[in-house]
Design an enzyme around this catalytic site. Structure first.
Site, PDB file in Angstrom:
ATOM      1  N   PRO A 157       6.253  84.582 -38.340  1.00 19.55           N
ATOM      2  CA  PRO A 157       7.654  84.496 -36.679  1.00 19.55           C
ATOM      3  C   PRO A 157       6.932  83.917 -35.788  1.00 19.55           C
ATOM      4  CG  PRO A 157       8.172  86.680 -38.180  1.00 19.55           C
ATOM      5  CD  PRO A 157       6.438  85.958 -38.168  1.00 19.55           C
ATOM      6  N   LYS A 158       7.538  83.236 -34.857  1.00 21.17           N
ATOM      7  CA  LYS A 158       7.411  83.631 -33.582  1.00 21.17           C
ATOM      8  C   LYS A 158       8.167  84.041 -31.971  1.00 21.17           C
ATOM      9  CE  LYS A 158       5.987  79.761 -30.209  1.00 21.17           C
ATOM     10  NZ  LYS A 158       6.251  80.793 -29.066  1.00 21.17           N
ATOM     11  N   TRP A 159       7.837  85.111 -31.779  1.00 18.53           N
ATOM     12  CA  TRP A 159       8.403  85.860 -31.197  1.00 18.53           C
ATOM     13  C   TRP A 159       8.870  85.773 -29.862  1.00 18.53           C
ATOM     14  CZ3 TRP A 159      11.090  89.056 -34.283  1.00 18.53           C
ATOM     15  CH2 TRP A 159      11.005  88.997 -35.759  1.00 18.53           C
TER      16      TRP A 159
END
Length: 282
Positions: free
Chosen positions: A19-21
């Protein structure tokens, strides 16, 4: 290490998805006398996140260097504005930390204790060492999820965006860590919505960015942000469609000119865009 944008998530052997937070990228240097948090731009963030430096100091042996994302949760999603408030909180910082503690979502290990360099090792090796290092870490130090299953990654993309996930990071398991190089890939998640063009910058004859608004529950047009810079063909097309607001008409434009610097971005939970200055209303 950086990433370049892609339009689709590739499905290939040896590829992993994370995931890219929605937070602040930060590298944590675990030194013998404490922890130094450095932003992507090289800024010292340590004094703004004493809760994170304390957690890293207690859970991670000296010599380790971590790479990850600083996030603040509010309810069931991340809140970027709470990260920004850390910088201006001043004497209110302890109270802010008590209400909105930060989390450090770690996704890479650049040095292993007591200082062994890992930049030339593969991601799969670095990940295995990172999992061991954070096995007993507190909840504020979170190991970022990772999968080799594209279907699961796409499910994250569709379901986790409501919690503050901005997209997917795509990495090769056999890849080394190359600082400054865009050796990773990122696939951004997008949302669509209707908006009203309430103004432009710099002029209606040459609209380089659009100032957008949405009508709230009271019927007022609220400023929600600006677009990215328009390409020349888009500027030409829009210039023929836009007309300036007539200040002599009975219908008053609901926005002041120029827009106050404190106007919020109500379209999302935070505003990454610069505050527009001296816009021309339309």
């Amino acid at each position: 290490m950086l990433a370049k944008s892609v339009d689709t998530a590739p499905e290939a052997p040896g590829v992993v998805y994370e995931p890219k937070w929605d937070g602040w990228r930060a590298i944590a240097f675990r030194r013998p006398n404490g922890v130094y948090l450095q932003s992507r731009a090289g800024r010292d963030l340590s004094s703004y996140f004493p809760d994170i430096t304390e957690a890293v100091s207690e859970a991670v042996p000296a010599g380790a260097v971590l790479d990850g994302e600083l996030v603040v949760w509010e309810g069931e999603r991340t809140n970027f504005s709470q990260l920004q408030r850390r910088v201006t909180a001043g004497a209110q910082l302890p109270a802010l930390i008590g209400r909105h503690p930060a989390h450090y979502v770690v996704f890479d290990l650049l040095r292993a204790p007591p200082g062994r360099p890992l930049l030339d090792t593969t991601l799969i090796e670095r990940r295995a060492l990172l999992e061991q290092l954070l096995a007993d870490a507190p909840v504020s130090l979170t190991l970022s999820p990772q999968t080799t299953d594209l279907e699961q990654a796409v499910e994250w993309l569709h379901t986790w965006t409501a919690a503050g996930m901005e997209g997917l990071m795509i990495k090769r398991l056999d890849g080394r860590y190359e600082p400054g190089r865009r050796g990773w890939q990122k696939l951004r998640a997008y949302r669509t919505t209707e908006a009203i063009i309430g103004g432009v910058t710099p002029t209606i004859d040459n609209p380089q960015t659009l100032l957008l608004g949405r009508v709230d529950q009271h019927g007022r047009l609220r400023y929600t942000g600006r677009t990215s810079p328009l390409r020349p063909p888009q500027r030409t097309e829009l210039a023929s469609l836009l007309t300036p607001h007539d200040p002599t008409s009975e219908a008053k434009h609901p926005w002041p000119q120029p827009l106050p610097a404190a106007w919020p971005d109500n379209l999302s939970s935070h505003n990454h865009s610069p505050t527009p200055r001296s816009p021309q209303r339309s």
